[in-house]
Scaffold this motif. Structure first.
Motif, short mmCIF file in Angstrom:
data_model
loop_
_atom_site.label_atom_id
_atom_site.label_comp_id
_atom_site.label_asym_id
_atom_site.label_seq_id
_atom_site.Cartn_x
_atom_site.Cartn_y
_atom_site.Cartn_z
N SER A 310 0.83 -1.21 0.00
CA SER A 310 0.00 0.00 0.00
C SER A 310 0.86 1.26 0.00
O SER A 310 0.61 2.20 -0.76
N LEU A 311 1.89 1.28 0.86
CA LEU A 311 2.75 2.46 0.94
C LEU A 311 3.54 2.65 -0.35
O LEU A 311 3.68 3.77 -0.84
N ASN A 317 4.44 9.21 1.12
CA ASN A 317 3.64 9.10 2.34
C ASN A 317 4.47 8.44 3.43
O ASN A 317 5.67 8.18 3.23
N TYR A 318 3.83 8.15 4.55
CA TYR A 318 4.52 7.51 5.67
C TYR A 318 3.51 6.73 6.48
O TYR A 318 2.29 6.91 6.35
N LEU A 319 4.02 5.86 7.32
CA LEU A 319 3.16 5.14 8.26
C LEU A 319 3.97 4.80 9.51
O LEU A 319 5.21 4.82 9.49
N HIS A 332 8.27 7.13 2.84
CA HIS A 332 8.50 6.60 1.50
C HIS A 332 8.27 7.67 0.43
O HIS A 332 7.43 8.55 0.57
N ALA A 333 9.05 7.56 -0.63
CA ALA A 333 8.82 8.39 -1.81
C ALA A 333 9.14 7.55 -3.04
O ALA A 333 10.18 6.88 -3.10
N LEU A 334 8.24 7.58 -4.01
CA LEU A 334 8.44 6.86 -5.26
C LEU A 334 9.22 7.73 -6.23
O LEU A 334 9.07 8.95 -6.24
#
Length: 360
Positions: A310-311, A317-319, A332-334
């Motif tokens: 999902s991330l 985003n982050y979790l 995370h960054a794509l």
């Protein structure tokens, strides 16, 4: 958090502020409990005093007045302690709000840093695609594959050596014929001439391209062409007469020093030294295989955590989740891409929050 630290003007993190707030609330609650206990005894004493004053009749009136005042004081104290309890609850609510905002701040900051890292990598590697497509049309490269003489091979080797002197980001430049045999290379430190590379990904992907505007690629690996150093190889088909639509007569490969770029970017991620002790910074492929890493486990480790799929599907985003038995923030960054080029990789920053996971 010690009083001496406060007096010295030490800077504190939001987490430490929340911890201090919780400590204050706890101490206030304990103090209120003690006041309540004393107030209860005072109330009991005032009731007993009123009873005794009533029994004493006229002689007990002064004592009765004191008992009444004690009772009024007890009631007022009860009101005050109740207000203090409400105030303490508000302090705890503020602490909870700060804690929530602190987590958001941490997650956003780390995911921003992750994006900067992968963006720098994309921008730098875009230049590699431009280099190999340009050099594949060099006259000496085309001549060597056309003439197929020792003189032309020697000439192209010298030309590749000159290019290497100006572009120190490469281990080597290698030229293979249409059969996949290396006929020349630019760095005499590596003896790759006559090595067959037809089955290598960088060679086969270049051969399949439809024009000189396209390129081939082999991701991070330990290349036997450069003493098993970690490398990326970008490639481009060399075509007849240097024509971008001409017949493929060979492939030029540029062997990039992957660690020099990736590890430098990771090591210079702007995070305080104290914070870095609890932080892992890395780049992975879609499967989570580590390609660059502050823990130096390139190609030896695979990042796995709950909700990774999902991330990884999000641009940035982050979790907060359990990782390695500890509560962690995973940002995370794509790969955003640059000028149409994208590695497609994932930039990750894992920060240990220091608390042991409650997961069974």
């Amino acid at each position: 958090m010690q009083q001496s630290e406060l007096q010295q003007g030490k800077k504190f993190t939001l987490e430490e502020v929340v911890e201090f707030t919780d400590l204050i609330a706890e101490k206030l609650d304990n103090a209120i409990d003690k006041v309540d206990n004393i107030n209860h005894k005072t109330h009991v004493l005032s009731v007993n005093a009123s009873i005794e004053a009533a029994r004493a009749g006229t002689y007990g009136r002064p004592f009765g007045i004191v008992a009444t005042n004690m009772s009024e004081l007890s009631e007022e104290t009860t009101k005050i302690t109740e207000k203090m309890r409400n105030d303490t609850k508000e302090i705890l609510q503020v602490g909870s709000l700060i804690k929530a905002q602190s987590k958001d701040f941490r997650g956003n900051r780390l995911s921003d840093l992750a994006l900067v890292n992968i963006d720098l990598i994309d921008r730098n590697l875009y230049e590699r695609t431009a280099d190999v497509r340009w050099w594949a049309t060099d006259g000496s490269v085309v001549d060597a594959l056309t003439q197929k003489t020792s003189e032309s091979y020697d000439a192209v080797s010298k030309r590749l050596a000159v290019i290497l002197q100006a572009y120190t980001v490469y281990y080597d430049l290698v030229l293979a014929d249409a059969d996949g045999k290396i006929i020349a290379n630019g760095n005499p430190q590596y003896s790759s001439v006559n090595t067959m590379v037809a089955d290598s990904r960088w060679f086969s992907s270049a051969v399949k391209t439809k024009s000189g505007g396209e390129f081939g690629f082999e991701s991070v690996h330990r290349s036997g062409l450069v003493d098993n150093n970690l490398a990326l190889i970008y490639s481009c088909a060399v075509r007849e007469n240097g024509d971008t639509k001409g017949k493929v007569i060979g492939v030029l490969g540029v062997i990039f020093k992957w660690e020099s770029l990736s590890q430098t970017i990771i090591q210079h991620t702007p995070i305080d030294d104290d914070e870095k002790k609890n932080t892992r910074i890395c780049v992975t492929d879609d499967d989570g295989v580590v390609l660059a890493d502050s823990d130096n486990k390139m190609l030896k480790d695979k990042i796995q955590f709950d909700k990774k799929t999902s991330l990884f599907s999000e641009k940035k985003n982050y979790l907060f989740t359990d990782y390695g038995g500890l509560e962690c923030c995973i940002a995370h960054a794509l790969s955003p891409g640059f000028e149409g080029y994208s590695t497609g990789w994932h930039s990750i920053i894992i920060q240990n929050l220091g608390s042991i996971s409650k997961k069974a």
